[in-house]
Design an enzyme around this catalytic site. Structure first.
Site, PDB file in Angstrom:
ATOM      1  N   ARG A   1       0.832  -1.217   0.000  1.00 33.05           N
ATOM      2  CA  ARG A   1       0.000   0.000   0.000  1.00 33.05           C
ATOM      3  C   ARG A   1       0.868   1.270   0.000  1.00 33.05           C
ATOM      4  NH1 ARG A   1      -2.123  -3.432  -1.483  1.00 33.05           N
ATOM      5  NH2 ARG A   1      -3.854  -4.641  -0.623  1.00 33.05           N
TER       6      ARG A   1
ATOM      7  N   GLU B   1      -5.075   2.860   6.956  1.00 31.58           N
ATOM      8  CA  GLU B   1      -4.835   2.741   5.504  1.00 31.58           C
ATOM      9  C   GLU B   1      -5.559   3.894   4.802  1.00 31.58           C
ATOM     10  OE1 GLU B   1      -5.018  -1.135   3.680  1.00 31.58           O
ATOM     11  OE2 GLU B   1      -5.960  -0.321   1.873  1.00 31.58           O
TER      12      GLU B   1
ATOM     13  N   SER C   1     -10.638  -1.264   3.678  1.00 30.53           N
ATOM     14  CA  SER C   1      -9.918  -1.589   4.915  1.00 30.53           C
ATOM     15  C   SER C   1      -9.506  -0.300   5.609  1.00 30.53           C
ATOM     16  CB  SER C   1      -8.652  -2.396   4.601  1.00 30.53           C
ATOM     17  OG  SER C   1      -9.008  -3.593   3.986  1.00 30.53           O
TER      18      SER C   1
END
Ligand SMILES: Cc1cc2nc3c(=O)[nH]c(=O)nc-3n(C[C@H](O)[C@H](O)[C@H](O)COP(=O)(O)OP(=O)(O)OC[C@H]3O[C@@H](n4cnc5c(N)ncnc54)[C@H](O)[C@@H]3O)c2cc1C
Length: 304
Positions: free
Chosen positions: A176, A296, A226
């Protein structure tokens, strides 16, 4: 500032006091000073140069599927790509190479690739982001990530002065993460190396993943996917579940009871509701497991 923007971009694409709740999958966020839609590279360069000259606070939004914006909104200019940035083309000389504009949705790229009989992108078909956001985040799912299929990315410097290309390696993709999180370059387009396959077989794989996603994720509620990154040595969803936080709710923000990795907006959640849930989750998980969860979701004009 709005007047100077209007001199570059037609009025109908400069939206003053635009609620960010209209541009985020969470459906949360107060107004931006203005949201400006740029349709080509020249417009983007001019807007960025103006931002630079005026030292104006600004940010780029893709499909807003990884954004949590403050209830107060954003006190600067939000730039959104449209027009030419929504193209997708197959290279005539190198037919396994496909280039998609920064604003193109991953789902639309996936549909194009099915028509073309090109495989390799299936993992990304259900991620509700744009090409730009997917490069920024190195988006991934079901064992695949952008890093696996990107050949090169066309970028613009944050001040709008230069256009340049980066190879996959130069993109510095990690979990990520990518180099553009550090340097603020803007994704104009990305090129993917794919392989030939039967459209019917690609479709089967895309539908299988879609079913998996629908059965596991709370797709019927607004969210930003998420909420926390996967910590080293564990899964955020499992840690949250083990901490007894399934269904934990503040106002209309709730830890999904279908998938504890997601905080969902079950009605009219405010940003503050979501932040309260996130703070509590972090605190309890830290207390019970010793692991500190990192968000995130990108926090815009707000903080944990
Ligand atoms: C229901 C749901 C499921 C999800 N599932 C997944 C999943 O399986 N895997 C996964 O990885 N993510 C998932 N996500 C999160 C999200 O879709 C991804 O992070 C996606 O890559 C974000 O893309 P976006 O266009 O919406 O970016 P945005 O949320 O708009 O922006 C994210 C960041 O990218 C930057 N950015 C956007 N466009 C550009 C550009 N052109 N150039 C430079 N920077 C840019 C923004 O400034 C911002 O910092 C999910 C989200 C939801 C709501």
């Amino acid at each position: 500032m709005i007047n100077r923007l209007n001199a570059i971009i037609p009025d109908e694409r400069v939206l003053a006091d635009e609620p960010m709740s209209r541009h985020t999958s969470f459906k949360i966020g107060g107004p931006a000073k203005a949201l400006v839609i740029v349709n080509n590279e020249e417009e983007l360069a001019s807007v960025l140069k103006l931002m630079n000259e005026e030292q104006a606070e600004h940010i780029l939004v893709g499909n807003g599927s990884n954004f949590l914006v403050s209830d107060e909104g954003y006190p600067g200019i939000v730039i959104k790509l449209g027009g030419d940035f929504e193209s997708v083309t197959r290279d005539e000389e190198d037919p396994l190479l496909v280039t998609a504009g920064g604003a193109k949705l991953l789902s639309a790229v996936s549909s194009f690739l099915i028509e073309q009989g090109l495989a390799g992108f299936e993992f990304a078909s259900g991620i509700p982001g744009s090409i730009g956001g997917a490069m920024f985040m190195n988006a991934g799912a079901y064992g695949g990530e952008m890093k696996d299929i990107v050949e090169k990315v066309r970028l613009m410097t944050p001040d709008g002065s230069e256009i340049f290309e980066r190879s996959n390696e130069e993109m510095g993709f990690g979990y990520r993460n990518s180099a553009i999180q550090e340097d603020g370059s803007i994704v104009l387009s990305a090129s993917f190396r794919l392989s030939e396959d039967d459209p019917a077989e690609i479709t089967v794989r895309v539908l299988e993943l879609q079913q998996k996603r629908n059965s596991k994720q709370p797709v019927n509620y607004p969210s930003a996917g998420s909420t926390f990154k996967r910590p080293v040595g564990g899964y955020a969803a499992a840690l949250i579940d083990e901490a007894g936080l399934r269904g934990y709710r503040v106002g209309d923000a709730m830890v999904s009871d279908k998938h504890t990795g997601f905080v969902v907006n079950v009605g009219n959640a405010s940003c503050e509701d979501v932040l309260s849930v996130m703070r509590h989750v972090r605190e309890v998980v830290k207390e019970k497991s010793g692991i500190e969860l990192e968000p995130e979701v990108r926090l815009i004009n707000c903080a944990l």
